[in-house]
Motif scaffolding. Structure first.
Motif, PDB file in Angstrom:
ATOM      1  N   UNK A  16       0.832  -1.205   0.000  1.00 47.63           N
ATOM      2  CA  UNK A  16       0.000   0.000   0.000  1.00 47.63           C
ATOM      3  C   UNK A  16       0.866   1.253   0.000  1.00 47.63           C
ATOM      4  N   UNK A  17       1.998   1.228   0.698  1.00 45.64           N
ATOM      5  CA  UNK A  17       2.889   2.385   0.746  1.00 45.64           C
ATOM      6  C   UNK A  17       3.515   2.652  -0.629  1.00 45.64           C
ATOM      7  N   UNK A  18       3.998   1.585  -1.286  1.00 46.91           N
ATOM      8  CA  UNK A  18       4.574   1.755  -2.625  1.00 46.91           C
ATOM      9  C   UNK A  18       3.531   2.253  -3.614  1.00 46.91           C
ATOM     10  N   UNK A  19       2.300   1.788  -3.463  1.00 44.90           N
ATOM     11  CA  UNK A  19       1.233   2.237  -4.366  1.00 44.90           C
ATOM     12  C   UNK A  19       1.001   3.739  -4.204  1.00 44.90           C
ATOM     13  N   UNK A  20       0.956   4.212  -2.944  1.00 47.27           N
ATOM     14  CA  UNK A  20       0.727   5.637  -2.721  1.00 47.27           C
ATOM     15  C   UNK A  20       1.838   6.496  -3.278  1.00 47.27           C
ATOM     16  N   UNK A  21       3.090   6.084  -3.047  1.00 47.72           N
ATOM     17  CA  UNK A  21       4.224   6.845  -3.566  1.00 47.72           C
ATOM     18  C   UNK A  21       4.233   6.824  -5.086  1.00 47.72           C
ATOM     19  N   UNK A  22       3.990   5.658  -5.680  1.00 46.58           N
ATOM     20  CA  UNK A  22       3.985   5.541  -7.138  1.00 46.58           C
ATOM     21  C   UNK A  22       2.854   6.363  -7.759  1.00 46.58           C
ATOM     22  N   UNK A  23       1.741   6.465  -7.053  1.00 49.36           N
ATOM     23  CA  UNK A  23       0.617   7.247  -7.566  1.00 49.36           C
ATOM     24  C   UNK A  23       1.001   8.723  -7.718  1.00 49.36           C
ATOM     25  N   UNK A  24       1.629   9.285  -6.679  1.00 51.89           N
ATOM     26  CA  UNK A  24       2.024  10.698  -6.762  1.00 51.89           C
ATOM     27  C   UNK A  24       3.192  10.905  -7.726  1.00 51.89           C
TER      28      UNK A  24
ATOM     29  N   UNK B 293       3.879   7.296   6.358  1.00 50.79           N
ATOM     30  CA  UNK B 293       2.813   6.440   6.869  1.00 50.79           C
ATOM     31  C   UNK B 293       3.306   5.012   7.039  1.00 50.79           C
ATOM     32  N   UNK B 294       2.585   4.208   7.855  1.00 55.36           N
ATOM     33  CA  UNK B 294       2.976   2.794   8.000  1.00 55.36           C
ATOM     34  C   UNK B 294       2.858   2.052   6.671  1.00 55.36           C
ATOM     35  N   UNK B 295       3.755   1.097   6.489  1.00 57.54           N
ATOM     36  CA  UNK B 295       3.741   0.295   5.266  1.00 57.54           C
ATOM     37  C   UNK B 295       2.962  -0.983   5.473  1.00 57.54           C
ATOM     38  N   UNK B 296       1.959  -1.219   4.645  1.00 55.41           N
ATOM     39  CA  UNK B 296       1.135  -2.429   4.723  1.00 55.41           C
ATOM     40  C   UNK B 296       1.384  -3.237   3.462  1.00 55.41           C
ATOM     41  N   UNK B 297       1.861  -4.479   3.629  1.00 49.90           N
ATOM     42  CA  UNK B 297       2.263  -5.306   2.493  1.00 49.90           C
ATOM     43  C   UNK B 297       1.580  -6.659   2.569  1.00 49.90           C
ATOM     44  N   UNK B 298       1.072  -7.117   1.414  1.00 50.63           N
ATOM     45  CA  UNK B 298       0.416  -8.415   1.304  1.00 50.63           C
ATOM     46  C   UNK B 298       1.190  -9.273   0.313  1.00 50.63           C
TER      47      UNK B 298
END
Length: 442
Positions: A143-151, A316-321
């Protein structure tokens, strides 16, 4: 008796020696390009400079010159390729939003058996084959990588738009330079014969005056004064010739024509003052809406805002699945294939203490971008005001230059009939001739 080196058969020593030898053999050393390779590269570039261009088949008008510059100019092509590269980077940034799907495979060998002692038997037993093959296919989403990649993707989109505006600015400046070079080259083309004739006439007059001075046929001071006037006229004419001689190569470069290409320019049927459409207020409004620098400044403000948001997301906290399918060839396993799933949360707690600094930095960055945009806004308004008054002044100068040209032409016609064979008579003709040429050029 033969003495053998100690540990000469040590496998570890041999392996280390072999590894060092391979590493030394793979060392990279500087390799300069050879003169032959450089010469070949230069020749290849020279062929590509004007490749796939329409040849010049007739006189070039101003419109055709502008069209050639837009299509073939190398600076414009560079900006176009930069925009294309930014578009490709945007595609890669969008692809980074996808989850990671990784496939791994491996092979492992042991020179000795893997032995383990269990509680039910005192006899050593093995639980691992000497040769193993492993493979896994894993699906990971953070989720953290997704947010950074989005911006980052949004920033890359703004970067693409900024490069488009920079290309527009380059085109505007290039066309302005082309118009100036076109008129200078046209002036050189139209006045080349008259200019050379005037230079020849001045040279002949100087030679005659020097002969008169040498033979003392007149007062030396009069002869020297006459030569001084002739040299001043000659200096002005040579200065004009040298300035005009640079216009045609400059125009050829803007049209991306090969240096030395011969071409002629089309002379307009009539040259008239410029008529501006609209008043100063409408021109300012148009400039504020169209200027690429202002649009680029707006995109830069958005970039600063996105950079702040991206930095906050990183805190933010990093949530990974993770979801995967695994395989292991170990014969001692009951299940050689299995599925796995995992979730993980990670958070750097020290980021909490850096939030205030990050927020202040982001606000300062946005304020700087906003101040730069306002400064550009004021600069554009000032440029429009100056340009509006400059056009009005140039129109008035054009009218005066046209009147002076008409007067100089009549003076030249009168001087032809009044010319005498004396040096003073030739000066009476040469000076109006030079004045007429200069006013015609203006």
């Amino acid at each position: 008796m033969t003495i053998k080196p100690k540990n000469s058969n040590n496998p570890k020593l041999l392996a280390l020696t072999l590894s060092l030898s391979i590493t030394a053999g793979c060392a990279v050393v500087p390799k300069a390009i050879t003169p032959q390779d450089h010469k070949a590269a230069v020749a290849a570039d020279a062929q590509q400079l004007t490749a796939n261009q329409a040849p010049v088949t007739g006189p070039i008008s101003l419109d055709e010159a502008m069209a050639r510059a837009l299509k073939y100019n190398l600076d414009g092509r560079v900006k176009q390729l930069e925009a294309t590269l930014a578009d490709r980077q945007l595609a890669m940034a969008n692809f980074a939003l996808w989850p990671h799907l990784a496939a791994n495979a491996g092979y492992m060998h042991r020179d000795k058996e893997y032995l383990a002692t269990g509680l039910q038997s005192a006899v050593p037993s093995s639980s691992l084959d000497r040769n193993l093959r492993t493979a896994d296919l894993g699906f990971t989403w953070s989720l953290l990588d997704f947010g950074v990649s989005y911006y980052q993707a949004k920033q890359q989109a703004d970067q693409f738009l900024m490069l488009q505006e920079r290309r527009r600015k380059v085109v505007h400046l290039m066309l302005a330079q082309l118009r100036q070079a076109y008129w200078q080259a046209l002036g050189a083309q139209e006045l080349e014969k008259s200019l050379e004739a005037s230079l020849t006439q001045v040279d002949q007059a100087l030679a005659s005056s020097r002969t008169i001075e040498t033979e003392r046929l007149k007062n030396p001071m009069e002869a020297l004064g006459y030569q001084r006037q002739m040299l001043e006229i000659l200096r002005q004419l040579e200065q004009v010739r040298d300035e005009l001689a640079q216009a045609k190569p400059r125009l050829a470069s803007l049209m991306n024509l090969k240096p030395g290409t011969e071409f002629t320019l089309v002379k307009p049927a009539a040259i008239k003052p410029i008529t501006l459409a609209g008043n100063i207020d409408s021109l300012e409004e148009s400039a504020l809406a169209q200027r690429p620098e202002l649009k680029e400044a707006h995109y830069n403000t958005r970039l600063s805002s996105l950079e702040t948001r991206k930095a906050i997301v990183r805190m933010l906290p990093g949530l990974e699945f993770k979801v995967g399918h695994n395989y292991d060839s170990n014969s001692f396993l009951i299940n050689n294939t299995w599925n796995s799933a995992a979730g993980q949360v990670s958070w750097n707690l020290f980021n909490v203490f850096n939030y205030s600094n990050l927020k202040a930095y982001g606000q300062s960055q946005e304020e700087l971008a906003s101040a730069q945009r306002l400064a550009m806004h004021m600069a554009v308004l000032t440029q429009v005001q100056l340009a509006y008054r400059d056009v009005q002044a140039k129109n008035q100068q054009f009218v005066r230059a046209d009147e002076i040209n008409n007067v100089d032409t009549r003076i030249l016609n009168y001087s032809h009939s009044a010319t005498q064979s004396s040096a003073e008579g030739r000066l009476t003709e040469i000076r109006p001739s030079a004045n007429s040429l200069m006013s015609n050029l203006r």
